[in-house]
Design a protein around this motif. Structure first.
Motif, PDB file in Angstrom:
ATOM      1  N   ASP A  97      38.749 -27.787  37.773  1.00  0.00           N
ATOM      2  CA  ASP A  97      39.883 -28.502  38.504  1.00  0.00           C
ATOM      3  C   ASP A  97      40.244 -29.923  38.168  1.00  0.00           C
ATOM      4  O   ASP A  97      40.828 -30.334  38.355  1.00  0.00           O
ATOM      5  N   ALA A  98      39.349 -30.109  36.691  1.00  0.00           N
ATOM      6  CA  ALA A  98      39.385 -30.649  36.252  1.00  0.00           C
ATOM      7  C   ALA A  98      39.607 -30.644  34.854  1.00  0.00           C
ATOM      8  O   ALA A  98      39.543 -29.877  34.216  1.00  0.00           O
ATOM      9  N   GLY A  99      39.825 -31.456  33.596  1.00  0.00           N
ATOM     10  CA  GLY A  99      39.806 -31.178  32.497  1.00  0.00           C
ATOM     11  C   GLY A  99      38.229 -31.923  32.119  1.00  0.00           C
ATOM     12  O   GLY A  99      37.859 -32.247  32.562  1.00  0.00           O
ATOM     13  N   TRP A 100      38.324 -30.758  30.599  1.00  0.00           N
ATOM     14  CA  TRP A 100      36.663 -31.317  29.659  1.00  0.00           C
ATOM     15  C   TRP A 100      37.432 -31.258  28.532  1.00  0.00           C
ATOM     16  O   TRP A 100      37.699 -31.226  27.982  1.00  0.00           O
ATOM     17  N   GLN A 101      35.943 -31.751  28.125  1.00  0.00           N
ATOM     18  CA  GLN A 101      35.412 -32.307  27.042  1.00  0.00           C
ATOM     19  C   GLN A 101      34.004 -32.968  26.863  1.00  0.00           C
ATOM     20  O   GLN A 101      33.685 -32.342  27.123  1.00  0.00           O
ATOM     21  N   GLU A 102      33.852 -32.386  25.426  1.00  0.00           N
ATOM     22  CA  GLU A 102      33.206 -31.929  24.988  1.00  0.00           C
ATOM     23  C   GLU A 102      31.828 -33.244  25.298  1.00  0.00           C
ATOM     24  O   GLU A 102      30.916 -32.695  25.426  1.00  0.00           O
ATOM     25  N   ASP A 103      32.032 -34.224  25.349  1.00  0.00           N
ATOM     26  CA  ASP A 103      31.138 -35.248  25.699  1.00  0.00           C
ATOM     27  C   ASP A 103      30.940 -35.330  27.130  1.00  0.00           C
ATOM     28  O   ASP A 103      30.286 -36.280  27.986  1.00  0.00           O
ATOM     29  N   ASP A 104      30.802 -34.718  28.130  1.00  0.00           N
ATOM     30  CA  ASP A 104      31.213 -34.531  29.543  1.00  0.00           C
ATOM     31  C   ASP A 104      29.632 -34.295  29.850  1.00  0.00           C
ATOM     32  O   ASP A 104      29.081 -34.726  31.358  1.00  0.00           O
ATOM     33  N   GLY A 105      29.631 -33.599  28.891  1.00  0.00           N
ATOM     34  CA  GLY A 105      27.428 -33.403  29.891  1.00  0.00           C
ATOM     35  C   GLY A 105      27.356 -32.233  30.453  1.00  0.00           C
ATOM     36  O   GLY A 105      28.495 -31.400  30.859  1.00  0.00           O
ATOM     37  N   GLU A 106      26.388 -32.318  31.603  1.00  0.00           N
ATOM     38  CA  GLU A 106      25.807 -31.819  32.064  1.00  0.00           C
ATOM     39  C   GLU A 106      26.514 -31.519  33.517  1.00  0.00           C
ATOM     40  O   GLU A 106      26.027 -30.623  34.954  1.00  0.00           O
ATOM     41  N   ASP A 107      27.743 -32.495  33.637  1.00  0.00           N
ATOM     42  CA  ASP A 107      27.387 -32.368  35.247  1.00  0.00           C
ATOM     43  C   ASP A 107      28.405 -31.517  35.553  1.00  0.00           C
ATOM     44  O   ASP A 107      29.346 -30.750  34.907  1.00  0.00           O
ATOM     45  N   ASP A 108      28.034 -30.185  36.535  1.00  0.00           N
ATOM     46  CA  ASP A 108      28.746 -28.648  37.271  1.00  0.00           C
ATOM     47  C   ASP A 108      29.559 -29.761  38.619  1.00  0.00           C
ATOM     48  O   ASP A 108      29.974 -28.373  38.805  1.00  0.00           O
ATOM     49  N   SER A 109      29.708 -30.585  38.084  1.00  0.00           N
ATOM     50  CA  SER A 109      31.143 -30.526  39.828  1.00  0.00           C
ATOM     51  C   SER A 109      32.188 -30.782  39.022  1.00  0.00           C
ATOM     52  O   SER A 109      32.278 -30.636  37.684  1.00  0.00           O
ATOM     53  N   GLY A 110      33.566 -30.436  39.633  1.00  0.00           N
ATOM     54  CA  GLY A 110      35.003 -30.177  39.242  1.00  0.00           C
ATOM     55  C   GLY A 110      34.896 -28.557  39.196  1.00  0.00           C
ATOM     56  O   GLY A 110      35.658 -29.051  38.843  1.00  0.00           O
ATOM     57  N   TRP A 111      34.257 -28.474  39.942  1.00  0.00           N
ATOM     58  CA  TRP A 111      34.412 -26.545  39.707  1.00  0.00           C
ATOM     59  C   TRP A 111      35.343 -26.290  41.112  1.00  0.00           C
ATOM     60  O   TRP A 111      34.920 -27.206  42.423  1.00  0.00           O
ATOM     61  N   VAL A 112      35.961 -25.799  41.617  1.00  0.00           N
ATOM     62  CA  VAL A 112      36.754 -24.489  42.468  1.00  0.00           C
ATOM     63  C   VAL A 112      36.534 -23.334  42.264  1.00  0.00           C
ATOM     64  O   VAL A 112      36.511 -22.509  41.307  1.00  0.00           O
ATOM     65  N   LYS A 113      35.892 -22.353  43.752  1.00  0.00           N
ATOM     66  CA  LYS A 113      35.820 -21.464  43.872  1.00  0.00           C
ATOM     67  C   LYS A 113      36.251 -20.932  45.114  1.00  0.00           C
ATOM     68  O   LYS A 113      37.231 -21.192  46.138  1.00  0.00           O
ATOM     69  N   LEU A 114      37.691 -19.914  44.564  1.00  0.00           N
ATOM     70  CA  LEU A 114      38.618 -19.011  45.051  1.00  0.00           C
ATOM     71  C   LEU A 114      38.177 -17.637  45.480  1.00  0.00           C
ATOM     72  O   LEU A 114      37.655 -16.951  45.235  1.00  0.00           O
ATOM     73  N   ILE A 115      38.086 -18.106  46.784  1.00  0.00           N
ATOM     74  CA  ILE A 115      37.581 -16.553  47.675  1.00  0.00           C
ATOM     75  C   ILE A 115      38.117 -16.009  49.044  1.00  0.00           C
ATOM     76  O   ILE A 115      38.396 -17.489  49.846  1.00  0.00           O
ATOM     77  N   ARG A 116      38.516 -15.251  49.373  1.00  0.00           N
ATOM     78  CA  ARG A 116      39.111 -14.794  50.312  1.00  0.00           C
ATOM     79  C   ARG A 116      40.043 -15.072  50.071  1.00  0.00           C
ATOM     80  O   ARG A 116      41.041 -15.980  51.585  1.00  0.00           O
ATOM     81  N   GLY A 117      41.226 -15.634  50.029  1.00  0.00           N
ATOM     82  CA  GLY A 117      42.047 -16.411  49.724  1.00  0.00           C
ATOM     83  C   GLY A 117      41.646 -18.221  50.382  1.00  0.00           C
ATOM     84  O   GLY A 117      43.283 -18.725  50.805  1.00  0.00           O
ATOM     85  N   GLU A 118      40.769 -18.522  50.225  1.00  0.00           N
ATOM     86  CA  GLU A 118      40.835 -20.157  50.141  1.00  0.00           C
ATOM     87  C   GLU A 118      39.865 -20.427  48.996  1.00  0.00           C
ATOM     88  O   GLU A 118      39.524 -20.115  48.324  1.00  0.00           O
ATOM     89  N   GLU A 119      40.302 -21.794  49.285  1.00  0.00           N
ATOM     90  CA  GLU A 119      39.255 -22.696  47.837  1.00  0.00           C
ATOM     91  C   GLU A 119      38.749 -23.358  48.307  1.00  0.00           C
ATOM     92  O   GLU A 119      38.543 -24.388  48.792  1.00  0.00           O
ATOM     93  N   LYS A 120      37.804 -23.540  47.883  1.00  0.00           N
ATOM     94  CA  LYS A 120      36.209 -24.179  48.151  1.00  0.00           C
ATOM     95  C   LYS A 120      36.032 -25.189  47.017  1.00  0.00           C
ATOM     96  O   LYS A 120      35.354 -24.503  45.812  1.00  0.00           O
ATOM     97  N   PRO A 121      35.288 -26.076  47.096  1.00  0.00           N
ATOM     98  CA  PRO A 121      35.082 -27.129  46.105  1.00  0.00           C
ATOM     99  C   PRO A 121      32.614 -26.631  45.865  1.00  0.00           C
ATOM    100  O   PRO A 121      32.863 -25.795  46.465  1.00  0.00           O
ATOM    101  N   LEU A 122      33.270 -26.433  44.213  1.00  0.00           N
ATOM    102  CA  LEU A 122      31.565 -26.049  43.770  1.00  0.00           C
ATOM    103  C   LEU A 122      30.544 -26.390  43.117  1.00  0.00           C
ATOM    104  O   LEU A 122      32.045 -27.446  42.011  1.00  0.00           O
ATOM    105  N   THR A 123      29.344 -26.856  42.814  1.00  0.00           N
ATOM    106  CA  THR A 123      28.331 -26.980  43.163  1.00  0.00           C
ATOM    107  C   THR A 123      28.137 -26.077  41.474  1.00  0.00           C
ATOM    108  O   THR A 123      27.191 -24.828  42.151  1.00  0.00           O
ATOM    109  N   TRP A 124      28.576 -25.635  40.312  1.00  0.00           N
ATOM    110  CA  TRP A 124      27.971 -24.010  39.694  1.00  0.00           C
ATOM    111  C   TRP A 124      26.205 -24.885  39.444  1.00  0.00           C
ATOM    112  O   TRP A 124      26.316 -26.085  38.078  1.00  0.00           O
ATOM    113  N   ARG A 125      25.543 -23.703  38.855  1.00  0.00           N
ATOM    114  CA  ARG A 125      24.857 -23.563  38.507  1.00  0.00           C
ATOM    115  C   ARG A 125      23.380 -24.426  39.162  1.00  0.00           C
ATOM    116  O   ARG A 125      23.278 -25.110  39.683  1.00  0.00           O
TER     117      ARG A 125
END
Length: 125
Positions: A97-125
């Motif tokens: 849900d935001a831009g990404w740059q090479e030096d952003d590291g391994e932070d997995d926040s900032g993801w969104v899951k779209l499922i059954r017509g809904e949007e939910k924040p997601l921490t992936w991995r």
């Protein structure tokens, strides 16, 4: 004003490659398939230039990756693209849900899951 991403990448849960190609052809009827083995490569000429689209069916466990190498689309960012794909393909979509740059590291926040017509924040991995 929304930041326009230079490229787009979304992840889809167990999508059908033919359905993706049909969806893409709805936007770009002149879409050309250049490669189809384990991964797909399509190309289309747009008013902004040539755009390469890559589809890797096994990018991350049960998720496939759909990458628009050059963002010559009407979507400003991954989330806009993800919303369109989710609505059209009726599969779970995960995207940034935001831009990404090479030096952003391994932070997995900032993801969104779209499922059954809904949007939910997601921490992936």
């Amino acid at each position: 004003m929304t930041e326009r991403f230079p490229d787009l990448e979304i992840y889809l849960l167990k999508p059908d490659a033919d359905a993706i190609e049909q969806w893409l052809q709805g936007y770009w009827p002149q879409l050309r398939r250049l490669q189809q083995d384990q991964r797909y490569h399509w190309q289309v000429d747009t008013s902004q230039g040539t755009m390469d689209i890559f589809f890797n069916p096994q990018a991350e466990k049960n998720f496939a990756s759909l990458w628009f190498k050059q963002n010559h689309t009407d979507w400003a960012n991954d989330l806009d693209c993800g919303r369109a794909a989710h609505a059209a393909l009726n599969v779970e979509v995960r995207c940034s849900d935001a831009g990404w740059q090479e030096d952003d590291g391994e932070d997995d926040s900032g993801w969104v899951k779209l499922i059954r017509g809904e949007e939910k924040p997601l921490t992936w991995r």
